[in-house]
Motif scaffolding. Structure first.
Motif, PDB file in Angstrom:
ATOM      1  N   PRO A  23      11.179  73.182  16.056  1.00  0.00           N
ATOM      2  CA  PRO A  23      12.032  72.324  15.462  1.00  0.00           C
ATOM      3  C   PRO A  23      12.597  71.344  16.802  1.00  0.00           C
ATOM      4  O   PRO A  23      12.512  71.789  17.836  1.00  0.00           O
ATOM      5  CB  PRO A  23      13.408  73.379  15.319  1.00  0.00           C
ATOM      6  N   GLU A  24      12.998  70.147  16.207  1.00  0.00           N
ATOM      7  CA  GLU A  24      13.236  69.190  16.995  1.00  0.00           C
ATOM      8  C   GLU A  24      14.545  69.658  18.239  1.00  0.00           C
ATOM      9  O   GLU A  24      14.691  69.305  19.179  1.00  0.00           O
ATOM     10  CB  GLU A  24      13.730  67.855  16.381  1.00  0.00           C
TER      11      GLU A  24
ATOM     12  N   LEU B  99      11.052  67.251  25.204  1.00  0.00           N
ATOM     13  CA  LEU B  99       9.336  67.908  25.238  1.00  0.00           C
ATOM     14  C   LEU B  99       8.745  67.007  24.317  1.00  0.00           C
ATOM     15  O   LEU B  99       8.859  66.443  23.588  1.00  0.00           O
ATOM     16  CB  LEU B  99       9.482  69.362  24.730  1.00  0.00           C
ATOM     17  N   HIS B 100       7.605  67.012  25.028  1.00  0.00           N
ATOM     18  CA  HIS B 100       6.304  66.054  24.470  1.00  0.00           C
ATOM     19  C   HIS B 100       5.267  67.122  24.089  1.00  0.00           C
ATOM     20  O   HIS B 100       4.919  68.133  24.838  1.00  0.00           O
ATOM     21  CB  HIS B 100       5.919  64.699  24.959  1.00  0.00           C
ATOM     22  N   GLU B 101       4.374  66.804  23.138  1.00  0.00           N
ATOM     23  CA  GLU B 101       2.890  67.411  22.939  1.00  0.00           C
ATOM     24  C   GLU B 101       2.026  67.276  23.779  1.00  0.00           C
ATOM     25  O   GLU B 101       1.640  66.333  24.162  1.00  0.00           O
ATOM     26  CB  GLU B 101       2.452  67.175  21.406  1.00  0.00           C
TER      27      GLU B 101
END
Length: 526
Positions: free
Chosen positions: A112-113, A125-127
């Motif tokens: 979740p965001e 955070l980033h993917e």
């Protein structure tokens, strides 16, 4: 035969000639009893082996190599060869490659965001990458009701002005079984469950009950009988016409118990005959139910066929006119295999005539294995060069051995069988398309034999005929790389819609080998 011994006083009064005659009589009786005892011992050992031993007829590799023709080369010392070590490395993704033909459902798991916050500094955070795993998900059989509703239309203006009102009805596919709940898929499912997976109807009845659907086995049987009689029989008759146009066929037969057959006891045996095409022709497999094993059945079924017919040693096939019968070397070899198994365990089998006969057969099969990928012309030439000398030597050996063995012994039976079948056994030399054995038909009749162990018998001749029809369609479909369930479903969708179901061209478009069969019916091998 009882042995009568004379008492001492009687023997003393015999002349030399009488004594010699009496002695000869006793020796003859002793020889007859010894032969009978040996026969019983053979039968006992063979029965024990069939009950407790391995059923395979494969010969040990050492026995295959040590034959009558290359024994010197095999036993002679050879130069030491360099040893090689091989290993297979798994290709990356090879397991996944086998799954690419199945539907794929992808489930993504994301944070979740509110949780995409670094626990160290509090930054976003980033993917970065993904982690993937594959699983096979099974969807069990399920039942649903399909309600077919078609609209009926009328003209409002005609209704208002009281003119003749035309009624227009939307088109709807014709049902596979009018007045019943059967659909193309349910009829195909019941047939494939019984004739592909060997599930008798009472088990299917229980399976449907577990799904909440009450269908009696009588209802299921009615679906199969109607589907076979009304639709599949049209296809099989057309397949029969194609079969008779081929040059090479195989035939075999097996027993079938039919409980309510007019004029026959329930325990008596009926027969299911098998006819199929050879290795180079279009794959067609047809089963034919008959009350007896009489040779008139293959004669009538194959009327109009003139070519090569692969058979076993059954004499009934001689009634088929205008064909060249091709014998089965697997049966010929099996006789010597049985003779070996009937020998005492203490006897050295490699020194017996049974082993020599088996070696001849093994060499012929070894040649055929080497010619497996050859063309018909190459096979024909190689047989004349390599197999014919083996056969000539084998023929002389058989005639030499015939006078040395007891005719009723297992070895005597093997030699007699080979000599009696010689014309048929050597027929495979005539054409490179022919096979050395009739195993192709035995493999095709095996599904029925396995299924018979589960459903045991047919209730009526009509049921037996329907079973033969369904097996014909299913086994031909399998031989042509089709999924039996999907193909049956397709047939039951298409056949009721034909304007003329007996039209040969329309039926040819539905044949298992037709290029018009949709891809959804085909089995794609990895």
């Amino acid at each position: 035969m009882p042995i009568v011994m004379e008492n001492k006083s009687d023997l003393s009064t015999l002349t030399t000639e009488q004594f010699s005659a009496q002695l000869a009589k006793l020796e003859q009786q002793n020889a007859e009893l010894s032969a009978k005892l040996k026969w019983y011992e053979e039968q006992f050992r063979l029965a024990q082996h069939k009950r407790f031993g391995a059923s395979s007829e494969k010969t040990h590799p050492d026995q295959i190599e040590l034959n009558l023709f290359n024994e010197a080369e095999v036993l002679a010392p050879s130069e030491p060869a360099m040893e090689t070590v091989t290993y297979n490395r798994k290709k990356p993704g090879s397991r996944e490659a086998k799954l690419d033909k199945f539907p794929l459902e992808t489930i993504c798991y994301e944070l979740p965001e509110s949780e995409q916050i670094c626990a160290c500094c509090g930054g976003a955070l980033h993917e970065m990458s993904t982690e993937t795993r594959n699983e096979i998900t099974i969807v069990p059989a399920e039942v649903k009701v399909t309600r077919h509703v078609r609209q009926v239309y009328a003209c409002r203006r005609c209704e208002r002005e009281e003119i003749r009102t035309p009624i227009v009805t939307a088109p709807m596919p014709k049902p596979v079984y009018p007045g019943s709940l059967a659909s193309p898929s349910s009829m195909a499912y019941v047939m494939s469950q019984k004739y592909v997976d060997s599930q008798p109807l009472y088990r299917q009845e229980q399976q449907f009950a577990r799904l909440g659907l009450v269908l009696s086995r009588q209802t299921l049987a009615g679906w199969m009988l109607y589907g076979a009689d009304k639709w599949l029989s049209l296809l099989v008759r057309r397949m029969h016409e194609h079969l008779l146009l081929q040059d090479v066929l195989h035939a075999d037969e097996t027993t079938l118990q039919v409980l309510h057959e007019p004029g026959k006891a329930a325990q008596s045996e009926s027969y299911l005959w098998l006819y199929r095409t050879g290795r180079k022709d279009q794959a067609i497999v047809i089963y034919d139910y008959q009350r007896t094993r009489g040779g008139e059945h293959p004669r009538n079924f194959l009327a109009g066929f003139s070519g090569y017919l692969h058979v076993d040693g059954y004499a009934g096939y001689h009634k088929v006119k205008g064909v060249t019968l091709v014998g089965c070397w697997a049966h010929a070899r099996r006789k010597f295999d049985e003779a070996l198994k009937a020998l005492p365990a203490s006897q050295n089998q490699t020194e017996t005539a049974a082993h020599q006969g088996l070696a001849f057969c093994n060499q012929l099969f070894a040649i055929e294995r080497e010619l497996k990928e050859a063309t018909s012309e190459e096979r024909q030439a190689a047989r004349q060069e390599r197999s014919r000398p083996v056969l000539e030597a084998y023929s002389g050996w058989l005639r030499q051995q015939r006078g040395k063995v007891l005719p009723k012994s297992k070895l005597g039976e093997a030699i007699t069988y080979n000599l009696n079948q010689w014309e048929k056994l050597t027929a495979f030399l005539k054409d490179g398309r022919l096979e050395i054995d009739n195993n192709r038909s035995e493999r095709s009749i095996k599904p029925f034999v396995i299924g018979r162990k589960n459903w045991l018998f047919a209730n009526t001749p009509r049921g037996a005929k329907a079973s033969a029809t369904i097996y014909s369609v299913i086994e031909t479909a399998k031989e042509n790389g089709l999924n039996p369930f999907q193909y049956l479903k397709y047939l039951f969708e298409q056949l009721p819609q034909l304007e003329n179901p007996k039209d040969p061209q329309a039926l040819d478009d539905l044949m298992p080998w037709s290029p018009k069969i949709p891809l959804s019916c085909r089995v794609f091998k990895s």
